[in-house]
Motif scaffolding. Structure first.
Motif, PDB file in Angstrom:
ATOM      1  N   TYR A 136       0.839  -1.188   0.000  1.00 13.28           N
ATOM      2  CA  TYR A 136       0.000   0.000   0.000  1.00 13.28           C
ATOM      3  C   TYR A 136       0.878   1.243   0.000  1.00 13.28           C
ATOM      4  CZ  TYR A 136       1.028   0.130   5.003  1.00 13.28           C
ATOM      5  OH  TYR A 136       1.668   0.183   6.212  1.00 13.28           O
ATOM      6  N   THR A 137       0.263   2.347  -0.371  1.00 15.42           N
ATOM      7  CA  THR A 137       0.996   3.603  -0.424  1.00 15.42           C
ATOM      8  C   THR A 137       0.534   4.520   0.699  1.00 15.42           C
ATOM      9  OG1 THR A 137      -0.626   4.579  -1.917  1.00 15.42           O
ATOM     10  CG2 THR A 137       1.277   3.510  -2.920  1.00 15.42           C
ATOM     11  N   SER A 138       1.402   5.411   1.075  1.00 17.37           N
ATOM     12  CA  SER A 138       1.059   6.452   2.033  1.00 17.37           C
ATOM     13  C   SER A 138       1.283   7.797   1.347  1.00 17.37           C
ATOM     14  CB  SER A 138       1.914   6.339   3.299  1.00 17.37           C
ATOM     15  OG  SER A 138       3.272   6.493   2.977  1.00 17.37           O
ATOM     16  N   GLU A 139       0.836   8.850   1.990  1.00 17.22           N
ATOM     17  CA  GLU A 139       0.978  10.166   1.364  1.00 17.22           C
ATOM     18  C   GLU A 139       2.395  10.709   1.478  1.00 17.22           C
ATOM     19  OE1 GLU A 139      -1.943  12.866   2.814  1.00 17.22           O
ATOM     20  OE2 GLU A 139      -3.599  11.646   2.122  1.00 17.22           O
ATOM     21  N   LYS A 148       2.439  17.909   8.507  1.00 19.89           N
ATOM     22  CA  LYS A 148       1.367  17.056   7.996  1.00 19.89           C
ATOM     23  C   LYS A 148       1.558  15.597   8.407  1.00 19.89           C
ATOM     24  CE  LYS A 148      -1.025  15.889   3.740  1.00 19.89           C
ATOM     25  NZ  LYS A 148      -1.096  16.023   2.305  1.00 19.89           N
ATOM     26  N   SER A 149       2.788  15.156   8.527  1.00 22.31           N
ATOM     27  CA  SER A 149       3.035  13.763   8.902  1.00 22.31           C
ATOM     28  C   SER A 149       2.848  13.520  10.393  1.00 22.31           C
ATOM     29  CB  SER A 149       4.450  13.346   8.497  1.00 22.31           C
ATOM     30  OG  SER A 149       5.401  14.037   9.285  1.00 22.31           O
ATOM     31  N   GLN A 150       2.834  14.567  11.200  1.00 21.22           N
ATOM     32  CA  GLN A 150       2.722  14.402  12.644  1.00 21.22           C
ATOM     33  C   GLN A 150       1.345  14.761  13.192  1.00 21.22           C
ATOM     34  OE1 GLN A 150       5.888  16.652  14.355  1.00 21.22           O
ATOM     35  NE2 GLN A 150       7.458  15.498  13.285  1.00 21.22           N
ATOM     36  N   LEU A 154      -4.617  15.460  10.205  1.00 22.43           N
ATOM     37  CA  LEU A 154      -4.298  15.440   8.782  1.00 22.43           C
ATOM     38  C   LEU A 154      -3.949  14.055   8.266  1.00 22.43           C
ATOM     39  CD1 LEU A 154      -2.179  18.700   8.552  1.00 22.43           C
ATOM     40  CD2 LEU A 154      -4.564  18.375   7.917  1.00 22.43           C
ATOM     41  N   GLN A 155      -3.983  13.053   9.149  1.00 21.55           N
ATOM     42  CA  GLN A 155      -3.701  11.688   8.745  1.00 21.55           C
ATOM     43  C   GLN A 155      -4.854  11.143   7.911  1.00 21.55           C
ATOM     44  OE1 GLN A 155      -0.802  10.102   9.371  1.00 21.55           O
ATOM     45  NE2 GLN A 155      -0.115  12.000  10.326  1.00 21.55           N
ATOM     46  N   PRO A 156      -4.575  10.252   6.963  1.00 21.45           N
ATOM     47  CA  PRO A 156      -5.667   9.676   6.172  1.00 21.45           C
ATOM     48  C   PRO A 156      -6.561   8.807   7.053  1.00 21.45           C
ATOM     49  CG  PRO A 156      -3.571   8.663   5.603  1.00 21.45           C
ATOM     50  CD  PRO A 156      -3.270   9.776   6.533  1.00 21.45           C
TER      51      PRO A 156
END
Length: 187
Positions: A136-139, A148-150, A154-156
């Protein structure tokens, strides 16, 4: 085997009565340790006797359980991993390079380029589910330290996860890449 189990079950109680601890070891950790292992052996012996009786009473049910557990074992044993995915990707890429560009299937080329882009960006991930695997892919990349990663807001969401699955590995094969690149030389 079942007959030898029945004979063993008759011998164990006699063996326990024959073994005596010296007076100096009574009440020590050695006696408690020996009692633990004796009781554990008795429990497993009783479990095997019950299993034997259940198998004799319902052989069809035992056969179904045996086949089911055997199939789960084989599926787990043949579960592909990330190295198989990378190897498959490189092998198909090498095969496609040998075909002239006008004869290549555009959908296969597009899918392979997408996978290469994901690997270059570091956003493709592998997860083992026991009898199946998924890619699978992540953003964002794992090493990315942006806000955005923390930020948890904003997490999917979990509902978007099925749309991020790139491939599913089952029964020794990665199925999406197999389906999309099986006709790579047909335009």
């Amino acid at each position: 085997m079942l007959r030898s189990l029945a004979k063993t079950s008759a011998r164990v109680p006699n063996l326990g009565s024959k073994v005596k601890f010296p007076a100096r070891l009574k009440g020590t950790i050695v006696e408690k340790w020996a009692d633990y292992w004796k009781n554990l052996f008795i429990d497993y012996k009783q479990m095997l006797i019950d299993l034997r009786n259940d198998i004799q009473d319902e052989p069809k049910k035992a056969f179904k359980w045996t086949v089911g557990l055997g199939m789960l074992y084989l599926l787990g044993k043949n579960n592909p991993d990330e190295l198989d995915f990378k190897d498959n990707l490189k092998r198909i890429g090498n095969d496609i390079v040998m075909v002239s560009e006008p004869c290549q299937n555009p959908k296969s080329i597009e899918h392979l380029r997408f996978l290469e882009t994901c690997y270059n960006a570091g956003v493709i991930h592998y997860s083992n589910l026991g009898i199946a695997s998924i890619m699978y892919t992540s953003e964002l990349n794992d090493s990315c330290d942006l806000y955005k990663s923390q930020c948890k807001y904003l997490q999917p969401s979990y509902f978007s996860f099925p749309s991020r699955i790139v491939d599913v590995g089952f029964m020794g094969r990665w199925w999406n890449i197999y389906i999309k690149t099986s006709n790579y030389d047909v335009n």
